[in-house]
Motif scaffolding. Structure first.
Motif, mmCIF file in Angstrom:
data_model
loop_
_atom_site.group_PDB
_atom_site.id
_atom_site.type_symbol
_atom_site.label_atom_id
_atom_site.label_comp_id
_atom_site.label_asym_id
_atom_site.label_seq_id
_atom_site.Cartn_x
_atom_site.Cartn_y
_atom_site.Cartn_z
ATOM 1 N N LEU A 1 122.854 -93.752 105.396
ATOM 2 C CA LEU A 1 124.258 -93.820 105.813
ATOM 3 C C LEU A 1 125.213 -93.850 104.627
ATOM 4 C CD1 LEU A 1 124.363 -96.553 108.632
ATOM 5 C CD2 LEU A 1 125.056 -94.167 108.890
ATOM 6 N N GLY B 1 127.364 -94.218 111.769
ATOM 7 C CA GLY B 1 126.626 -93.356 112.677
ATOM 8 C C GLY B 1 127.494 -92.412 113.478
ATOM 9 N N LEU C 1 122.516 -90.073 112.734
ATOM 10 C CA LEU C 1 122.801 -89.048 111.739
ATOM 11 C C LEU C 1 122.374 -87.665 112.229
ATOM 12 C CD1 LEU C 1 121.814 -90.949 108.473
ATOM 13 C CD2 LEU C 1 124.122 -90.398 109.288
ATOM 14 N N GLN D 1 125.032 -86.661 115.131
ATOM 15 C CA GLN D 1 126.430 -87.017 114.894
ATOM 16 C C GLN D 1 127.399 -85.948 115.392
ATOM 17 O OE1 GLN D 1 128.530 -87.797 110.758
ATOM 18 N NE2 GLN D 1 127.327 -89.573 111.366
#
Length: 361
Positions: free
Chosen positions: A59, A175, A243, A246
């Motif tokens: 992240l 996220g 991820l 997204q």
């Protein structure tokens, strides 16, 4: 029951749940080892934690360390209380709409903490005045009540030029969008389709923090206590999935936002329409009794404000910071939708809310 309160918590992703099962530790399994033990079961548990740490680290920018915590509140306390930059003759500055985990901690450390105002759009002016003796600046990326996205990058650049650390509460953004550039960044599992009871703090390389509680120093000597491999694995899997999905999640949420805005056309939006995460819709309709609305539309889970402050029974200080009157704040509701919200659920839920509102006249 229709769930429209994703800012309070999100449903657990099936992938996160599956990743947790081997580490819940029943006697018929081998997943009950202490990840800090040197024997075989301990090393297996440690390996699960290491994999989760790598997943969570994806992240953040390169050049930092991820430590696991029990919550974002704990992570933010470690960031603010563990740094020496906000002590002595150095000041702490926070935005007026920070989560209580930041605001109350900052005020406890620095009673003269500088509270940076926001405009009617719920945004801090990037050129807002900062204290000359600034040591720590704390600005959240996405507000939990109104969804506005703060200009963290601009504020961080000015704070760093003054020699200050930048702390960012990324709970509502992680996220869902690239995480803001900061020196200390906090997240939590249950706001990104992971489990409750686990969070993380990212620490930029070169930043030293003192432990907030003393003990075994299991997490980089900063956070003590035995980690739960199951919770860490769940958070790691949730981050990995977020991820991967997204862009898809963003498009889905945008479509829900557009439909919700159509259905609630008579309601006034609180905060900027442009600079916000679109899974958060905070609106008001003057004269509405929100307590009665929530009772009459009890089939729908939505909010009158932050779940973290729901017991206070006070008008939202976030909406007050936007300049809303007490009456306007009390006539506001928050609708939160996300990855697992269907269009049919949204339309049915908003239909029930609208019907309950119309019944009030």
């Amino acid at each position: 029951m229709i769930y429209l309160d994703n800012q309070a918590t999100t449903p657990l992703a099936p992938e996160a749940r599956e990743s947790m099962l081997p580490w819940l530790g029943g006697p018929e399994t081998t997943g009950y080892g202490n990840p800090h033990s040197a024997h075989r079961l301990g090393r297996q548990a440690e390996a699960a934690v290491d994999i989760a740490r790598e997943q969570v680290a994806a992240l953040f920018p390169v050049g930092g360390t991820v430590i696991f915590t029990g919550s974002a509140t704990e992570a933010l306390n470690i960031a603010l209380r563990g740094s020496d930059r906000g002590r002595g003759d150095k000041r702490i500055a926070v935005s007026a709409i920070e989560h209580s985990a930041v605001l109350n901690t900052a005020l406890a450390l620095d009673p003269d903490c500088a509270v940076l105002p926001v405009g009617a759009d719920g945004l801090v002016d990037p050129q807002v005045g900062l204290p000359d003796d600034l040591g720590v600046l704390a600005v959240m990326q996405v507000n939990n009540e109104i969804g506005t996205i703060q200009p963290v990058a601009d504020l961080a650049e000015r704070a760093r030029a003054a020699g200050a650390l930048v702390v960012c509460d990324a709970v509502q953004s992680a996220g869902k969008m690239p995480v803001a550039d900061a020196d200390l960044i906090a997240i939590t599992g249950h706001k990104l389709y992971g489990p409750k009871g686990v969070g993380a703090l990212w620490i930029r390389d070169g930043i030293a923090l003192d432990p907030v509680i003393t003990g075994g120093g299991q997490e980089a000597g900063i956070r003590s206590g035995t980690l739960s491999p199951a919770l860490c694995a769940g958070l790691g899997a949730a981050v990995k999935l977020s991820l991967e999905t997204q862009d898809e999640d963003e498009a889905h949420v945008a479509a829900l936002w557009d439909r919700a805005r159509e259905m609630l056309a008579r309601w006034t939006l609180n905060g900027s329409a442009a600079h916000r995460y679109k899974g958060n819709l905070n609106v008001r309709r003057d004269g509405i009794d929100v307590a009665r609305l929530m009772s009459d539309a009890r089939q729908v889970c939505f909010s009158a404000g932050s779940a973290c402050a729901s017991e206070a029974r006070k008008p939202s200080r976030v909406l007050g910071a936007l300049g809303l009157t007490v009456e306007q704040a009390k006539s506001s509701i928050r609708i939160g939708f996300g990855r697992y919200t269907t269009m049919d659920e949204l339309e049915e839920g908003l239909g029930l809310i609208l019907a309950a509102a119309e019944a009030q006249g």
